[in-house]
Design an enzyme around this catalytic site. Sequence first.
Site, short mmCIF file in Angstrom:
data_model
loop_
_atom_site.label_atom_id
_atom_site.label_comp_id
_atom_site.label_asym_id
_atom_site.label_seq_id
_atom_site.Cartn_x
_atom_site.Cartn_y
_atom_site.Cartn_z
N ASP A 15 6.60 5.35 -1.29
CA ASP A 15 7.25 4.76 -2.47
C ASP A 15 8.11 5.75 -3.24
OD1 ASP A 15 5.86 2.45 -1.78
OD2 ASP A 15 4.13 3.03 -2.99
N LYS A 18 12.75 5.53 -0.75
CA LYS A 18 13.46 5.65 0.54
C LYS A 18 14.45 4.50 0.74
CE LYS A 18 9.42 5.58 2.52
NZ LYS A 18 8.55 5.72 1.35
N ALA A 41 4.90 -1.07 4.74
CA ALA A 41 6.01 -0.54 3.94
C ALA A 41 6.57 -1.62 3.02
CB ALA A 41 7.12 -0.04 4.87
N GLY A 42 7.04 -1.21 1.86
CA GLY A 42 7.78 -2.09 0.96
C GLY A 42 8.93 -1.27 0.41
N HIS A 43 10.12 -1.54 0.87
CA HIS A 43 11.30 -0.75 0.49
C HIS A 43 12.21 -1.60 -0.38
CE1 HIS A 43 10.71 2.08 4.21
NE2 HIS A 43 9.68 2.06 3.38
N GLN A 227 6.31 5.06 4.55
CA GLN A 227 5.20 5.84 3.98
C GLN A 227 5.70 7.25 3.61
OE1 GLN A 227 4.23 4.03 7.26
NE2 GLN A 227 4.21 2.41 5.75
N GLY A 305 1.37 -5.19 -4.61
CA GLY A 305 1.37 -5.43 -6.05
C GLY A 305 0.36 -4.60 -6.82
N ARG A 308 0.24 1.57 -9.07
CA ARG A 308 0.25 2.88 -8.42
C ARG A 308 -0.34 3.93 -9.36
NH1 ARG A 308 6.51 2.05 -6.70
NH2 ARG A 308 6.18 0.80 -4.84
N ASP A 336 15.17 9.53 -14.16
CA ASP A 336 15.31 8.83 -15.45
C ASP A 336 13.96 8.51 -16.09
OD1 ASP A 336 15.33 7.14 -13.02
OD2 ASP A 336 15.15 5.48 -14.44
N SER A 416 18.81 10.51 -8.14
CA SER A 416 18.80 9.09 -8.45
C SER A 416 18.28 8.90 -9.87
CB SER A 416 17.93 8.35 -7.43
OG SER A 416 17.79 7.00 -7.79
P1 GDP Z 1 10.12 3.16 -0.91
O1 GDP Z 1 8.90 2.53 -0.34
O2 GDP Z 1 10.13 4.63 -0.72
O3 GDP Z 1 11.39 2.52 -0.44
O4 GDP Z 1 10.05 2.93 -2.50
P2 GDP Z 1 9.65 1.54 -3.24
O5 GDP Z 1 10.77 0.60 -3.12
O6 GDP Z 1 8.30 1.10 -2.81
O7 GDP Z 1 9.47 2.07 -4.71
C1 GDP Z 1 10.49 2.67 -5.42
C2 GDP Z 1 10.76 1.84 -6.69
O8 GDP Z 1 11.54 2.58 -7.59
C3 GDP Z 1 11.56 0.57 -6.42
O9 GDP Z 1 11.18 -0.39 -7.34
C4 GDP Z 1 13.01 1.03 -6.66
O10 GDP Z 1 13.86 -0.04 -7.05
C5 GDP Z 1 12.81 1.98 -7.80
N1 GDP Z 1 13.76 3.10 -7.85
C6 GDP Z 1 14.33 3.80 -6.85
N2 GDP Z 1 15.05 4.83 -7.34
C7 GDP Z 1 14.91 4.78 -8.67
C8 GDP Z 1 15.38 5.61 -9.74
O11 GDP Z 1 16.05 6.61 -9.55
N3 GDP Z 1 15.01 5.25 -11.01
C9 GDP Z 1 14.24 4.15 -11.27
N4 GDP Z 1 13.94 3.89 -12.53
N5 GDP Z 1 13.78 3.36 -10.29
C10 GDP Z 1 14.10 3.69 -9.02
P1 IMO Z 2 6.33 2.71 1.83
O1 IMO Z 2 7.10 2.76 3.14
C1 IMO Z 2 2.63 3.68 -0.25
C2 IMO Z 2 -1.10 3.43 2.05
C3 IMO Z 2 -2.08 2.35 1.67
C4 IMO Z 2 -3.39 3.03 2.04
C5 IMO Z 2 -3.03 3.82 3.29
C6 IMO Z 2 -3.42 3.13 4.59
O2 IMO Z 2 6.67 1.58 0.97
O3 IMO Z 2 6.41 4.05 1.17
P2 IMO Z 2 -2.36 1.06 5.91
O4 IMO Z 2 -2.20 -0.36 5.51
O5 IMO Z 2 -1.08 1.75 6.27
O6 IMO Z 2 -3.42 1.25 6.97
O7 IMO Z 2 -2.96 1.77 4.58
O8 IMO Z 2 -1.63 4.00 3.24
N1 IMO Z 2 0.28 2.97 2.35
C7 IMO Z 2 1.33 3.13 1.54
N2 IMO Z 2 1.40 3.65 0.29
N3 IMO Z 2 3.74 3.26 0.36
C8 IMO Z 2 3.69 2.75 1.61
O9 IMO Z 2 4.81 2.45 2.32
C9 IMO Z 2 2.44 2.63 2.24
N4 IMO Z 2 2.02 2.15 3.43
C10 IMO Z 2 0.71 2.38 3.49
O10 IMO Z 2 -2.00 2.05 0.30
O11 IMO Z 2 -3.73 3.97 1.04
MG MG Z 3 7.33 1.27 -0.93
#
Ligand code: GDP
Ligand code: IMO
Ligand code: MG
Length: 427
Positions: A15, A18, A41-43, A227, A305, A308, A336, A416
């Site tokens: 998170d 990426k 993953a949740g991107h 991850q 959901g 974190r 920020d 960012s």
């Molecule tokens: P990922 O799994 O690495 O792709 O990251 P996630 O999408 O799970 O979590 C990053 C969160 O931060 C998302 O809600 C993005 O929209 C948000 N985000 C990314 N870059 C920035 C930033 O520079 N500032 C803020 N405030 N939010 C950001």
């Molecule tokens: P992105 O790509 C954050 C964490 C889970 C748990 C551990 C194992 O969005 O960064 P799993 O379901 O993979 O067997 O769970 O890994 N985890 C993540 N934490 N971001 C993720 O993906 C994750 N994918 C798995 O919360 O602790």
């Molecule tokens: Mg994520």
Amino acid sequence: MSGQSIVIHGAQWGDEGKGKIVDLMTEKADVITRFQGGNNAGHTLVVNDEKTILHLIPSGILHPGKVCLIGNGVVLDPVVFCQELDKLEARGVDVSPQRIRISRKTQVIMPYHRRLDAAREAAKEGGRIGTTGRGIGPCYEDKMSRIGIRACDFADVELLKIKIEAALAEKNVLFTSLYSAPAMTVETVFEEIKDAAARLVPYLTDVDEILDTSRKQGKTILFEGAQGTMLDIDHGTYPFVTSSNTVSGNAAAGSGFTPRGLTEIIAVVKAYTTRVGAGPFPTELECESGNHMQSVGAEFGATTGRKRRCGWLDICVLRQAVRLNGPTGIALTKLDVLGGLKELQICTAYETDGKTVDYPPQQENGLAHVSPVYETMPGWAEDISGAKSWDDLPQAARNYIERIEALLETPVTIISVGPGREQTIIR
Ligand code: GDP
Ligand code: IMO
Ligand code: MG
């Protein structure tokens, strides 16, 4: 940026942002490839204030015409994949097999994998990993046990049924004897996936061949990590990890791309630290500053959901990430969010067993027994979410970035300052 092959990976516990960085860099790329992980993953992508969360489809999909590949190292849930196709299609995004391709060698998450993941977690009294419950671990187990179902099997229904039957022979013993759950039948499992499986057949391809051809044609290829380094199955905080190698080196093995072709590695680093799920987290904060990061940063899991956990930037974790991934540059995100904190702390070392160390200890649960050693820096009060250049940043923010660069001996090349594409400073 032509002819480059760039890995973009998470350097902390996931998170890091990426998705945003991959979406941004896709503008100058041709091919975007996922190489590990699955729909754990949740991107998140924010384009013109519209938010898109992707779990399986590479984060380049919102740029028309770019090719998105799912590599062999991914574990793919066909039902979830189809739901993602539908959601994007409903918004007018082209999700045809001209744009998205799946490796024939990709392992498939089956209904019994999800069920096993949930049953195992539920059965653990203490020591729950806090998985995403998506069946990731059980699917990778079957791959290594050589009883996995692969995407190429979708094209042969009879073979698919035989493989499901073989897998269930073992799984049903676990369900009925260990987890007091009913057995699953080949028919119910097949029914659940058959439509999705049939729909995905036109998407199957030889990803390694496309990548090799693209490289030879001088195209720019992105490899999108999922991850983060501390969740890596080997190098992370085992057993509180995911079930794949998340480090940059797996971009090659997880897609079938020659490692000799990789030209750049971008470590995505959040300006503080977060973690979802269980496991040690030395700089975790349970105070006002942590609440600030959680609420201002909207730190809720994009997949489950869950709230974190938040804490200060941990340089020991990042030193390890630099050692393991070899980044040519850092994309520093969510800077920020730190605005408004009077003082910022950076963990530069740990104390453990009367010694001071620079890297996370590698024995099991070693990280649970360290105390962070902090350096304090002044914060800034300004809202920097509109900053467009280095000079727009307050001096305290610039000092923070320069300190990170010095401690990690790696340049911060992207900054960012908000979720939107335009909220980015390229140095
Ligand atoms: P990922 O799994 O690495 O792709 O990251 P996630 O999408 O799970 O979590 C990053 C969160 O931060 C998302 O809600 C993005 O929209 C948000 N985000 C990314 N870059 C920035 C930033 O520079 N500032 C803020 N405030 N939010 C950001
Ligand atoms: P992105 O790509 C954050 C964490 C889970 C748990 C551990 C194992 O969005 O960064 P799993 O379901 O993979 O067997 O769970 O890994 N985890 C993540 N934490 N971001 C993720 O993906 C994750 N994918 C798995 O919360 O602790
Ligand atoms: Mg994520």
